[in-house]
Design a protein around this motif. Sequence first.
Motif, PDB file in Angstrom:
ATOM      1  N   ALA A   5       0.655  -1.357   0.132  1.00  0.00           N
ATOM      2  CA  ALA A   5      -0.117   0.022   0.240  1.00  0.00           C
ATOM      3  C   ALA A   5       0.618   1.362   0.068  1.00  0.00           C
ATOM      4  CB  ALA A   5      -0.872  -0.048   1.157  1.00  0.00           C
ATOM      5  N   ASN A   6       2.160   1.280   0.494  1.00  0.00           N
ATOM      6  CA  ASN A   6       2.969   2.172   0.667  1.00  0.00           C
ATOM      7  C   ASN A   6       3.837   2.369  -0.565  1.00  0.00           C
ATOM      8  OD1 ASN A   6       2.729   4.040   3.411  1.00  0.00           O
ATOM      9  ND2 ASN A   6       2.228   2.013   3.702  1.00  0.00           N
ATOM     10  N   ASP A   7       3.754   1.600  -1.489  1.00  0.00           N
ATOM     11  CA  ASP A   7       4.757   1.496  -2.538  1.00  0.00           C
ATOM     12  C   ASP A   7       6.014   1.318  -2.243  1.00  0.00           C
ATOM     13  OD1 ASP A   7       2.558   1.625  -4.719  1.00  0.00           O
ATOM     14  OD2 ASP A   7       2.553   3.701  -4.123  1.00  0.00           O
ATOM     15  N   CYS A   8       6.258   0.715  -1.221  1.00  0.00           N
ATOM     16  CA  CYS A   8       7.722   0.426  -0.792  1.00  0.00           C
ATOM     17  C   CYS A   8       8.439  -1.058  -1.438  1.00  0.00           C
ATOM     18  CB  CYS A   8       7.969   0.252   0.638  1.00  0.00           C
ATOM     19  SG  CYS A   8       7.653   1.608   1.767  1.00  0.00           S
ATOM     20  N   ALA A   9       9.635  -0.808  -1.751  1.00  0.00           N
ATOM     21  CA  ALA A   9      10.365  -2.090  -2.427  1.00  0.00           C
ATOM     22  C   ALA A   9      10.454  -3.183  -1.386  1.00  0.00           C
ATOM     23  CB  ALA A   9      11.349  -1.530  -3.094  1.00  0.00           C
ATOM     24  N   SER A  10      10.821  -3.034  -0.247  1.00  0.00           N
ATOM     25  CA  SER A  10      11.210  -3.844   0.827  1.00  0.00           C
ATOM     26  C   SER A  10      10.664  -3.417   2.213  1.00  0.00           C
ATOM     27  CB  SER A  10      12.816  -3.888   0.637  1.00  0.00           C
ATOM     28  OG  SER A  10      13.348  -2.692   1.303  1.00  0.00           O
ATOM     29  N   PHE A  11      10.782  -4.506   3.084  1.00  0.00           N
ATOM     30  CA  PHE A  11      10.420  -4.329   4.441  1.00  0.00           C
ATOM     31  C   PHE A  11      11.326  -3.342   4.856  1.00  0.00           C
ATOM     32  CE2 PHE A  11      11.809  -4.991   8.788  1.00  0.00           C
ATOM     33  CZ  PHE A  11      10.829  -5.040   9.602  1.00  0.00           C
ATOM     34  N   ARG A  12      12.668  -3.167   4.551  1.00  0.00           N
ATOM     35  CA  ARG A  12      13.607  -2.247   5.178  1.00  0.00           C
ATOM     36  C   ARG A  12      13.052  -0.812   4.928  1.00  0.00           C
ATOM     37  NH1 ARG A  12      16.643  -3.774   9.634  1.00  0.00           N
ATOM     38  NH2 ARG A  12      16.728  -5.900   9.288  1.00  0.00           N
ATOM     39  N   GLU A  13      12.689  -0.512   3.700  1.00  0.00           N
ATOM     40  CA  GLU A  13      12.287   0.865   3.291  1.00  0.00           C
ATOM     41  C   GLU A  13      10.962   0.982   3.815  1.00  0.00           C
ATOM     42  OE1 GLU A  13      10.613   3.084  -0.771  1.00  0.00           O
ATOM     43  OE2 GLU A  13      11.444   0.916  -0.922  1.00  0.00           O
ATOM     44  N   TYR A  14      10.145   0.173   4.057  1.00  0.00           N
ATOM     45  CA  TYR A  14       8.775   0.490   4.830  1.00  0.00           C
ATOM     46  C   TYR A  14       8.912   0.590   6.233  1.00  0.00           C
ATOM     47  CZ  TYR A  14       4.297  -0.500   7.027  1.00  0.00           C
ATOM     48  OH  TYR A  14       3.335  -0.560   8.072  1.00  0.00           O
ATOM     49  N   PHE A  15       9.875  -0.342   6.876  1.00  0.00           N
ATOM     50  CA  PHE A  15      10.152  -0.031   8.472  1.00  0.00           C
ATOM     51  C   PHE A  15      10.686   1.272   8.749  1.00  0.00           C
ATOM     52  CE2 PHE A  15      12.571  -1.514  12.288  1.00  0.00           C
ATOM     53  CZ  PHE A  15      11.546  -1.517  13.050  1.00  0.00           C
ATOM     54  N   THR A  16      11.789   1.827   7.812  1.00  0.00           N
ATOM     55  CA  THR A  16      12.347   2.971   7.958  1.00  0.00           C
ATOM     56  C   THR A  16      11.386   4.193   7.944  1.00  0.00           C
ATOM     57  OG1 THR A  16      14.365   2.306   6.953  1.00  0.00           O
ATOM     58  CG2 THR A  16      14.031   4.807   6.901  1.00  0.00           C
TER      59      THR A  16
END
Length: 279
Positions: A43-54
């Motif tokens: 939903a946030n258009d993040c490429a990875s967990f790490r990008e989303y978690f940041t």
Amino acid sequence: MTAIISQDDFLVFREYFYRKTGIRFESSKRYFVDKRLIDRITANDCASFREYFTRLRFQANGEELQRLTNLLTVNETYFMREEYQFDCLTSHILPELSEHLPTDKIINIWCIPSSSGEEPYSIAMQLLENWPMLRNRDVRLLASDINTRMLDMAEEGLYSERSIRNVPPTWRARYFSRVGDMYQICDELRACVEFSHVNLANPVEVRRQHAIDVVFCRNLLIYFDDLSRKEAAESLYDVMSPGGFICLGHSESMGRISPLFTVRKFPEAIVYQKPWEES
């Protein structure tokens, strides 16, 4: 491409969510957590967990953490659940408090978690139907939850047949109206309850309440570990009035959490009390 949550990712997120909410997910909940994390990463258009978690950690307004919290908190409830405690409330707890408290003292009852409102509305019906002293006593009914989606549902007051299955027929006729295949709780009951967002693991948010005489904190602390349970119990103790009572779920015991409260055994239920006079 679907994001992948590694074991290390899961452990990092689990620790972060525990610090924020007091809730610790066991490894057996891995699928449940992973699925919701992946949904929010997408939903946030993040490429990875790490990008989303940041993004999750450093978002200033905390909106994403709240969305994720709404997805990860369990809200199974229904009207008149463990109703023997409601009977105890009107048969013993409130009469004892009324005997000790000044007649002009408002009796504050707080439900945390409130979930979608079934518990506080059940208490409101119990008071209206089974506590004659309500005519002479002011009662304030508060209800809080960490899940904002549940709070919205509680304020709307629209429930399924399954949710109201234990409501006595006369109460159902008095307090609900049929709306399609749902049941709308009446405006009188909706006006009885003040809903608010509170995270029990955040002492600052808990301290917004004060002079609480009865707490219903049922089936929440089972999701906490020993440390967060103890801290939550201490936070509740601090906002309770001397002589105040706390009701836990049937599988929970304050004796295993904190020594601050005294066990009170009534015919209907075992509850816990803050001493009238603090030592």
